[in-house]
Design a protein around this motif. Structure first.
Motif, PDB file in Angstrom:
ATOM      1  N   ALA A 127      22.251  52.460  26.904  1.00  0.00           N
ATOM      2  CA  ALA A 127      20.830  52.572  27.242  1.00  0.00           C
ATOM      3  C   ALA A 127      19.987  52.547  25.982  1.00  0.00           C
ATOM      4  CB  ALA A 127      20.561  53.868  28.008  1.00  0.00           C
ATOM      5  N   HIS A 128      18.789  52.000  26.100  1.00  0.00           N
ATOM      6  CA  HIS A 128      17.837  51.994  24.998  1.00  0.00           C
ATOM      7  C   HIS A 128      16.942  53.237  25.085  1.00  0.00           C
ATOM      8  CE1 HIS A 128      18.033  47.299  24.665  1.00  0.00           C
ATOM      9  NE2 HIS A 128      19.221  47.874  24.688  1.00  0.00           N
ATOM     10  N   LYS A 129      16.006  53.340  24.162  1.00  0.00           N
ATOM     11  CA  LYS A 129      15.024  54.414  24.230  1.00  0.00           C
ATOM     12  C   LYS A 129      14.224  54.261  25.527  1.00  0.00           C
ATOM     13  CE  LYS A 129      13.271  53.213  20.280  1.00  0.00           C
ATOM     14  NZ  LYS A 129      12.417  53.168  19.048  1.00  0.00           N
ATOM     15  N   PRO A 130      13.763  55.359  26.117  1.00  0.00           N
ATOM     16  CA  PRO A 130      13.049  55.272  27.402  1.00  0.00           C
ATOM     17  C   PRO A 130      11.905  54.262  27.403  1.00  0.00           C
ATOM     18  CG  PRO A 130      13.541  57.552  26.902  1.00  0.00           C
ATOM     19  CD  PRO A 130      13.958  56.760  25.693  1.00  0.00           C
TER      20      PRO A 130
ATOM     21  N   ALA B  15      23.559  40.748  31.671  1.00  0.00           N
ATOM     22  CA  ALA B  15      23.623  42.203  31.739  1.00  0.00           C
ATOM     23  C   ALA B  15      23.131  42.628  33.112  1.00  0.00           C
ATOM     24  CB  ALA B  15      22.771  42.836  30.643  1.00  0.00           C
ATOM     25  N   LEU B  16      23.533  43.826  33.526  1.00  0.00           N
ATOM     26  CA  LEU B  16      23.140  44.354  34.839  1.00  0.00           C
ATOM     27  C   LEU B  16      22.593  45.762  34.653  1.00  0.00           C
ATOM     28  CD1 LEU B  16      23.024  44.180  37.929  1.00  0.00           C
ATOM     29  CD2 LEU B  16      25.422  44.907  37.987  1.00  0.00           C
ATOM     30  N   SER B  17      21.326  45.943  34.986  1.00  0.00           N
ATOM     31  CA  SER B  17      20.693  47.254  34.812  1.00  0.00           C
ATOM     32  C   SER B  17      20.918  48.143  36.034  1.00  0.00           C
ATOM     33  CB  SER B  17      19.189  47.087  34.557  1.00  0.00           C
ATOM     34  OG  SER B  17      18.543  46.518  35.681  1.00  0.00           O
TER      35      SER B  17
ATOM     36  N   VAL C  74      20.730  40.516  20.205  1.00  0.00           N
ATOM     37  CA  VAL C  74      20.967  41.737  20.985  1.00  0.00           C
ATOM     38  C   VAL C  74      22.450  42.113  20.968  1.00  0.00           C
ATOM     39  CG1 VAL C  74      20.794  42.784  23.279  1.00  0.00           C
ATOM     40  CG2 VAL C  74      18.970  41.272  22.450  1.00  0.00           C
ATOM     41  N   THR C  75      23.332  41.123  21.100  1.00  0.00           N
ATOM     42  CA  THR C  75      24.771  41.394  21.176  1.00  0.00           C
ATOM     43  C   THR C  75      25.578  40.688  20.087  1.00  0.00           C
ATOM     44  OG1 THR C  75      25.023  39.590  22.766  1.00  0.00           O
ATOM     45  CG2 THR C  75      24.731  41.806  23.664  1.00  0.00           C
ATOM     46  N   TYR C  76      24.920  39.904  19.227  1.00  0.00           N
ATOM     47  CA  TYR C  76      25.609  39.163  18.167  1.00  0.00           C
ATOM     48  C   TYR C  76      26.802  38.384  18.731  1.00  0.00           C
ATOM     49  CZ  TYR C  76      22.611  41.639  14.930  1.00  0.00           C
ATOM     50  OH  TYR C  76      21.511  42.126  14.282  1.00  0.00           O
ATOM     51  N   GLU C  77      26.496  37.549  19.697  1.00  0.00           N
ATOM     52  CA  GLU C  77      27.499  36.770  20.409  1.00  0.00           C
ATOM     53  C   GLU C  77      27.574  35.336  19.886  1.00  0.00           C
ATOM     54  OE1 GLU C  77      26.508  34.794  23.945  1.00  0.00           O
ATOM     55  OE2 GLU C  77      24.445  35.535  23.977  1.00  0.00           O
TER      56      GLU C  77
ATOM     57  N   PHE D 286      16.606  32.750  17.226  1.00  0.00           N
ATOM     58  CA  PHE D 286      17.775  33.491  17.690  1.00  0.00           C
ATOM     59  C   PHE D 286      17.848  34.905  17.112  1.00  0.00           C
ATOM     60  CE2 PHE D 286      19.054  28.989  18.016  1.00  0.00           C
ATOM     61  CZ  PHE D 286      19.345  28.947  19.372  1.00  0.00           C
ATOM     62  N   GLU D 287      17.181  35.134  15.991  1.00  0.00           N
ATOM     63  CA  GLU D 287      17.187  36.464  15.382  1.00  0.00           C
ATOM     64  C   GLU D 287      15.793  37.100  15.384  1.00  0.00           C
ATOM     65  OE1 GLU D 287      19.890  37.317  12.312  1.00  0.00           O
ATOM     66  OE2 GLU D 287      20.672  35.272  12.209  1.00  0.00           O
ATOM     67  N   ASN D 288      14.904  36.516  16.165  1.00  0.00           N
ATOM     68  CA  ASN D 288      13.536  37.027  16.262  1.00  0.00           C
ATOM     69  C   ASN D 288      13.503  38.223  17.215  1.00  0.00           C
ATOM     70  OD1 ASN D 288      10.764  37.425  16.974  1.00  0.00           O
ATOM     71  ND2 ASN D 288      10.305  35.338  16.313  1.00  0.00           N
ATOM     72  N   LYS D 289      13.215  39.392  16.694  1.00  0.00           N
ATOM     73  CA  LYS D 289      13.261  40.624  17.494  1.00  0.00           C
ATOM     74  C   LYS D 289      12.189  40.666  18.585  1.00  0.00           C
ATOM     75  CE  LYS D 289      16.663  42.689  15.297  1.00  0.00           C
ATOM     76  NZ  LYS D 289      17.031  41.732  14.262  1.00  0.00           N
ATOM     77  N   ARG D 290      11.211  39.775  18.507  1.00  0.00           N
ATOM     78  CA  ARG D 290      10.189  39.729  19.557  1.00  0.00           C
ATOM     79  C   ARG D 290      10.636  38.875  20.748  1.00  0.00           C
ATOM     80  NH1 ARG D 290       5.109  37.870  16.089  1.00  0.00           N
ATOM     81  NH2 ARG D 290       6.786  36.590  15.199  1.00  0.00           N
ATOM     82  N   VAL D 291      11.750  38.187  20.582  1.00  0.00           N
ATOM     83  CA  VAL D 291      12.308  37.380  21.668  1.00  0.00           C
ATOM     84  C   VAL D 291      13.595  38.065  22.105  1.00  0.00           C
ATOM     85  CG1 VAL D 291      13.119  35.094  22.367  1.00  0.00           C
ATOM     86  CG2 VAL D 291      11.337  35.302  20.618  1.00  0.00           C
ATOM     87  N   GLU D 292      13.542  38.822  23.191  1.00  0.00           N
ATOM     88  CA  GLU D 292      14.674  39.669  23.584  1.00  0.00           C
ATOM     89  C   GLU D 292      15.183  39.316  24.978  1.00  0.00           C
ATOM     90  OE1 GLU D 292      15.951  44.390  23.933  1.00  0.00           O
ATOM     91  OE2 GLU D 292      13.879  43.850  23.464  1.00  0.00           O
ATOM     92  N   ILE D 293      14.452  39.713  26.029  1.00  0.00           N
ATOM     93  CA  ILE D 293      14.851  39.404  27.405  1.00  0.00           C
ATOM     94  C   ILE D 293      14.355  38.006  27.742  1.00  0.00           C
ATOM     95  CG2 ILE D 293      14.779  40.119  29.822  1.00  0.00           C
ATOM     96  CD1 ILE D 293      16.114  42.137  27.918  1.00  0.00           C
TER      97      ILE D 293
END
Length: 208
Positions: free
Chosen positions: A57-60, A107-109, A126-129, A193-200
């Motif tokens: 889990a991430h921060k709330p 992923a499944l929430s 996110v997962t370094y895949e 691919f490493e841009n933290k603003r591009v996540e989901i």
């Protein structure tokens, strides 16, 4: 193997009878739940298929509304022999650990009520895949199988059945991921691919 939907309902009925959802079966009740920590430690890996998952889990403030945490799901890189990835990790990760040969397909929430909420895809960082094209994942996804993996067999069987039942929606979701990534790549180049603003990158409801 039984029809995936039938299997999913059978396992969910067992969960209801026992009164214990998937999350408490994965997260120990006798220790504090630690944000970002993998449950189980070292991930859950099937001995034959080498499919794997972990829950965290991430921060709330970073969670989907009502979310407790999510399962990240992977296939082994060995299944993708000869396929060129969009992007791949270095030999060692930023934390100094050796790179795992994994391909993340989704992923499944799960909600705080213990119920599954939605499937989603994530960016590379996110997962370094080894980020593989959607069509390569599509032709291999049915080989995701957690049979014989450590831990509670109900969790492993439920996740296997869920991926089988949602096979087509998951592939649609991964294709949406690729479309968005390629659009962003035209704008930002490989840095996307490493841009933290591009996540989901895409999401599908868990809707039976």
């Amino acid at each position: 193997m039984k029809n995936a939907l039938q299997k999913l309902f059978e396992l969910t009925s067992q969960i209801a009878r026992e009164g214990v959802s998937l999350v408490p079966r994965v997260v120990p009740a006798d220790a504090p739940f630690v944000q970002y920590q993998h449950y189980p430690k070292g991930d859950c890996i099937a001995p034959v298929s080498k499919s794997r998952w972990f829950y965290h889990a991430h921060k709330p403030e970073e969670r989907e509304a009502g979310e407790h945490g999510h399962f990240h799901l992977f296939m082994p890189l060995a299944l993708f022999d000869g396929v060129e990835p969009y992007y791949q990790p270095p030999a060692k990760l930023p934390n100094g650990k050796k790179t795992q040969g994994v391909v993340h397909f989704g992923a499944l929430s799960f909600g705080i009520d213990g119920m599954p909420m939605s499937w989603f895809t994530t960016n590379y960082w996110v997962t370094y895949e080894y980020m593989m094209p959607a069509e390569a994942i599509a032709s291999r996804l049915r080989r995701f199988d957690m049979t014989g993996a450590p831990g509670d067999p109900l969790v492993n069987d439920w996740l296997t059945a869920a991926v089988q039942q949602f096979h087509d929606p998951i592939i649609d979701m991964v294709r949406e991921r690729d479309e968005l990534l390629m659009a962003k790549k035209r704008e930002l180049g490989s840095a996307v691919f490493e841009n933290k603003r591009v996540e989901i990158l895409s999401r599908q409801p868990f809707d039976l």
